[in-house]
Design a protein around this motif. Structure first.
Motif, mmCIF file in Angstrom:
data_model
loop_
_atom_site.group_PDB
_atom_site.id
_atom_site.type_symbol
_atom_site.label_atom_id
_atom_site.label_comp_id
_atom_site.label_asym_id
_atom_site.label_seq_id
_atom_site.Cartn_x
_atom_site.Cartn_y
_atom_site.Cartn_z
ATOM 1 N N GLY A 38 0.807 -1.220 0.000
ATOM 2 C CA GLY A 38 0.000 0.000 0.000
ATOM 3 C C GLY A 38 0.832 1.257 0.000
ATOM 4 N N GLY A 98 4.131 9.418 10.946
ATOM 5 C CA GLY A 98 3.148 8.666 10.159
ATOM 6 C C GLY A 98 1.758 8.990 10.674
ATOM 7 N N ALA A 99 0.743 8.613 9.884
ATOM 8 C CA ALA A 99 -0.640 8.902 10.301
ATOM 9 C C ALA A 99 -1.174 7.839 11.262
ATOM 10 C CB ALA A 99 -1.533 8.989 9.068
ATOM 11 N N LYS A 100 -0.583 6.660 11.231
ATOM 12 C CA LYS A 100 -1.075 5.561 12.073
ATOM 13 C C LYS A 100 -1.166 5.929 13.554
ATOM 14 C CE LYS A 100 -0.307 0.907 10.370
ATOM 15 N NZ LYS A 100 0.717 -0.125 10.168
ATOM 16 N N PHE A 124 -9.199 -0.703 6.605
ATOM 17 C CA PHE A 124 -7.817 -0.774 7.112
ATOM 18 C C PHE A 124 -7.823 -1.590 8.419
ATOM 19 C CE2 PHE A 124 -4.164 1.963 8.930
ATOM 20 C CZ PHE A 124 -3.198 1.273 8.213
ATOM 21 N N TYR A 127 -7.848 -0.365 12.334
ATOM 22 C CA TYR A 127 -8.986 0.209 13.087
ATOM 23 C C TYR A 127 -9.517 -0.813 14.111
ATOM 24 C CZ TYR A 127 -9.498 3.268 8.882
ATOM 25 O OH TYR A 127 -9.296 4.122 7.822
ATOM 26 N N ASN A 174 -9.628 2.331 1.778
ATOM 27 C CA ASN A 174 -8.734 1.179 1.639
ATOM 28 C C ASN A 174 -9.453 0.019 2.309
ATOM 29 O OD1 ASN A 174 -6.711 -0.711 1.812
ATOM 30 N ND2 ASN A 174 -5.458 0.401 3.271
ATOM 31 N N ASP A 202 -10.646 9.319 8.270
ATOM 32 C CA ASP A 202 -9.336 8.962 7.719
ATOM 33 C C ASP A 202 -9.295 9.411 6.260
ATOM 34 O OD1 ASP A 202 -7.113 7.733 6.605
ATOM 35 O OD2 ASP A 202 -7.338 5.887 7.765
ATOM 36 N N ILE A 204 -6.379 9.883 4.405
ATOM 37 C CA ILE A 204 -4.997 9.727 3.966
ATOM 38 C C ILE A 204 -4.892 9.649 2.431
ATOM 39 C CG2 ILE A 204 -4.910 7.180 4.114
ATOM 40 C CD1 ILE A 204 -2.096 9.136 5.596
ATOM 41 N N TYR A 205 -6.003 9.229 1.754
ATOM 42 C CA TYR A 205 -5.989 9.134 0.278
ATOM 43 C C TYR A 205 -6.722 10.299 -0.384
ATOM 44 C CZ TYR A 205 -4.426 4.381 1.193
ATOM 45 O OH TYR A 205 -3.710 3.275 1.630
ATOM 46 N N LEU A 231 -7.693 12.645 10.134
ATOM 47 C CA LEU A 231 -6.402 11.926 10.037
ATOM 48 C C LEU A 231 -5.886 12.109 8.618
ATOM 49 C CD1 LEU A 231 -5.608 8.287 11.137
ATOM 50 C CD2 LEU A 231 -5.268 8.979 8.764
ATOM 51 N N SER A 235 2.299 10.455 3.634
ATOM 52 C CA SER A 235 2.706 9.162 3.079
ATOM 53 C C SER A 235 2.241 8.932 1.647
ATOM 54 C CB SER A 235 2.164 8.029 3.951
ATOM 55 O OG SER A 235 2.734 8.087 5.223
ATOM 56 N N LYS A 236 0.949 9.125 1.399
ATOM 57 C CA LYS A 236 0.398 8.752 0.099
ATOM 58 C C LYS A 236 0.441 9.940 -0.861
ATOM 59 C CE LYS A 236 -0.935 5.158 2.618
ATOM 60 N NZ LYS A 236 -0.622 3.761 2.582
ATOM 61 N N ARG A 244 7.743 8.654 7.580
ATOM 62 C CA ARG A 244 6.904 8.629 8.778
ATOM 63 C C ARG A 244 6.509 10.047 9.194
ATOM 64 N NH1 ARG A 244 4.558 5.727 7.677
ATOM 65 N NH2 ARG A 244 3.639 5.144 9.658
ATOM 66 N N TYR A 322 -6.164 1.186 -5.119
ATOM 67 C CA TYR A 322 -6.500 -0.220 -4.937
ATOM 68 C C TYR A 322 -7.701 -0.579 -5.792
ATOM 69 C CZ TYR A 322 -3.941 0.855 -0.664
ATOM 70 O OH TYR A 322 -3.007 1.294 0.224
HETATM 71 N N1 PLP Z 1 -5.065 4.936 6.960
HETATM 72 C C1 PLP Z 1 -5.189 4.132 5.903
HETATM 73 C C2 PLP Z 1 -6.559 3.871 5.340
HETATM 74 C C3 PLP Z 1 -4.062 3.542 5.308
HETATM 75 O O1 PLP Z 1 -4.208 2.726 4.249
HETATM 76 C C4 PLP Z 1 -2.788 3.807 5.871
HETATM 77 C C5 PLP Z 1 -1.571 3.175 5.320
HETATM 78 O O2 PLP Z 1 -1.589 2.232 4.585
HETATM 79 C C6 PLP Z 1 -2.710 4.658 6.976
HETATM 80 C C7 PLP Z 1 -3.860 5.211 7.501
HETATM 81 C C8 PLP Z 1 -1.398 4.947 7.664
HETATM 82 O O3 PLP Z 1 -0.594 5.804 6.986
HETATM 83 P P1 PLP Z 1 0.910 6.081 7.468
HETATM 84 O O4 PLP Z 1 1.802 5.225 6.637
HETATM 85 O O5 PLP Z 1 1.124 7.554 7.243
HETATM 86 O O6 PLP Z 1 1.009 5.744 8.926
#
Ligand code: PLP
Length: 390
Positions: A38, A98-100, A124, A127, A174, A202, A204-205, A231, A235-236, A244, A322
């Motif tokens: 991913g 990172g966002a995680k 994802f 969660y 995702n 979320d 992130i995309y 969030l 990253s993406k 990170r 994806y």
């Molecule tokens: N949220 C989703 C839906 C993701 O797919 C991902 C990473 O694959 C993340 C958050 C986390 O992103 P990061 O790599 O910035 O921690």
């Protein structure tokens, strides 16, 4: 020695398991096409790398404030406003490695034993893993193919209980690549307001949307900023997974508790990276546009190619990178399809069940690979599933 009971509730990401199996096959001399990963296969744009090098040379190598350096928190607020997403203030922004970690912090800050967390399914895997880890109960909200893999507000409303604490939404999604519509976010927001739910959005995309579609968010709805955590991260959007770098935008009451969690976990995010993050937000947008245009081209190749294979049908996704084809016609559970495609076709994909129970019947392919590699993988999949269809 014994692990804590809570460790038994912490899951993982199947992507890392499949990657390990694929690497083991490669070590035996097999050639594997990696469609399980991913992350964008593009290089981080040069002006961002240059900014990090400069920051290192200028001595940005020490601890910095836990929620992020003030210039970056300002740049995030300014970027969100400029891109028409959110008017907020820098003191609501917290920068993380990172966002995680935003998921980790929010779930620890607000959820406890007995609480329920509404989670799209498939989604994802982190969660549900983290919701269980903190003692809450993840409640899957099905994303159905017949509903375009988007949350169905009436089904969502039926799953809210007096124990529901948090609702997680994700768009583009995702693993499905689905994107919420204006009507969707309005209906979701009104459910959140009616039941007094905190929402974690979320996004992130967010930048990877196709057909000129404008990204929409629950945050577009009046009254949502005070009950929503945004969030997002680098990253993406900027092909910076390994740096990170992520951020959250929080309702005021969550800023201090989340900052305390940052202090107790990582202290702060790497100082020089934060300077590169400013360069990303304030720099040219063309590299992002070029990446999204290339993803769009690959999306069409992979969707058309999958739909030409007997036993597989694939919806054209609106965002992310994806595809989530239906493989029921092959007559095998998704986990077996995943295994077969890796062992027989040399193509690493992920079973939909790695993203939740409603992922059965599907697999996820990431098209973060060149068109040439995608075409090769499609040929190998087509040849390998011939004769498998029952
Ligand atoms: N949220 C989703 C839906 C993701 O797919 C991902 C990473 O694959 C993340 C958050 C986390 O992103 P990061 O790599 O910035 O921690």
């Amino acid at each position: 020695m014994r692990l804590s009971t809570r460790m038994g509730r912490l899951g993982t990401e199947s992507a890392f398991e499949v990657l390990a199996r694929a690497r083991a096959l490669e070590a035996q001399g097999r050639t594997i096409t990696h469609l399980e990963i991913g992350e964008p296969d593009f290089a981080t744009p040069a002006h961002i790398v240059d900014a990090a090098v400069r920051a290192l040379e200028e001595g940005h190598t020490h601890y910095v404030p836990s929620p992020g350096i003030p210039e970056l928190r300002e740049a995030v607020a300014e970027f969100l406003e400029r891109t028409g997403r959110l008017a907020t203030s820098p003191d609501r922004v917290i920068v993380t490695p990172g966002a995680k970690p935003i998921l980790w912090y929010v779930l620890h800050a607000v959820c406890e034993e007995g609480d329920e967390v509404l989670i799209p399914d498939p989604s994802f895997p982190i969660y549900g893993s983290l919701a269980s880890f903190v003692g809450a109960t993840p409640i899957p909200v099905p994303l159905r193919e017949e509903h375009g893999f988007r949350l169905d507000p009436s089904e969502l409303a039926s799953l809210v209980s007096d124990r529901t604490k948090l609702l997680i939404v994700s768009s583009p999604e995702n693993p499905c690549g689905s994107a919420l519509t204006r009507e969707d976010v309005e209906a979701i927001a009104s459910i959140a307001i009616e039941h007094d739910l905190l929402v974690l959005s979320d996004e992130i995309y967010w930048a990877i949307c196709y057909e000129g579609r404008k990204h929409v968010s629950v945050l577009d709805v009046d009254g949502m900023a005070d009950r929503t955590v945004l969030l997002d991260g680098w990253s993406k959007t900027f092909a910076m997974t390994g740096w990170r770098l992520g951020f959250g935008v929080f309702p005021a009451w969550l800023v201090e508790p989340v900052t305390r969690l940052v202090i107790n976990s990582v202290s702060c995010t790497a100082a020089f990276g934060q300077h590169a993050a400013i360069a990303a937000l304030r720099g040219p947008w063309e590299p992002v546009e070029a990446m999204v245009a290339e993803f769009a081209r690959r999306r069409d190749v992979i969707v058309d190619g999958l739909n030409a294979i007997d036993g597989i049908s694939c919806v054209r996704p609106g965002g992310a990178f994806y595809v989530f084809p239906n493989v029921r016609g092959l007559g095998f559970p998704s986990r077996e399809v995943e295994r077969h495609l890796l062992d027989d076709a040399g193509v690493a994909v992920l079973s939909g069940t790695g993203f939740g129970i409603h992922g059965e019947g599907y697999v996820r392919l990431s098209y973060a690979a060149s068109v040439e590699r995608i075409r090769g993988a499609l040929d190998a999949i087509g040849a390998s599933v011939q004769g498998l269809v029952r």
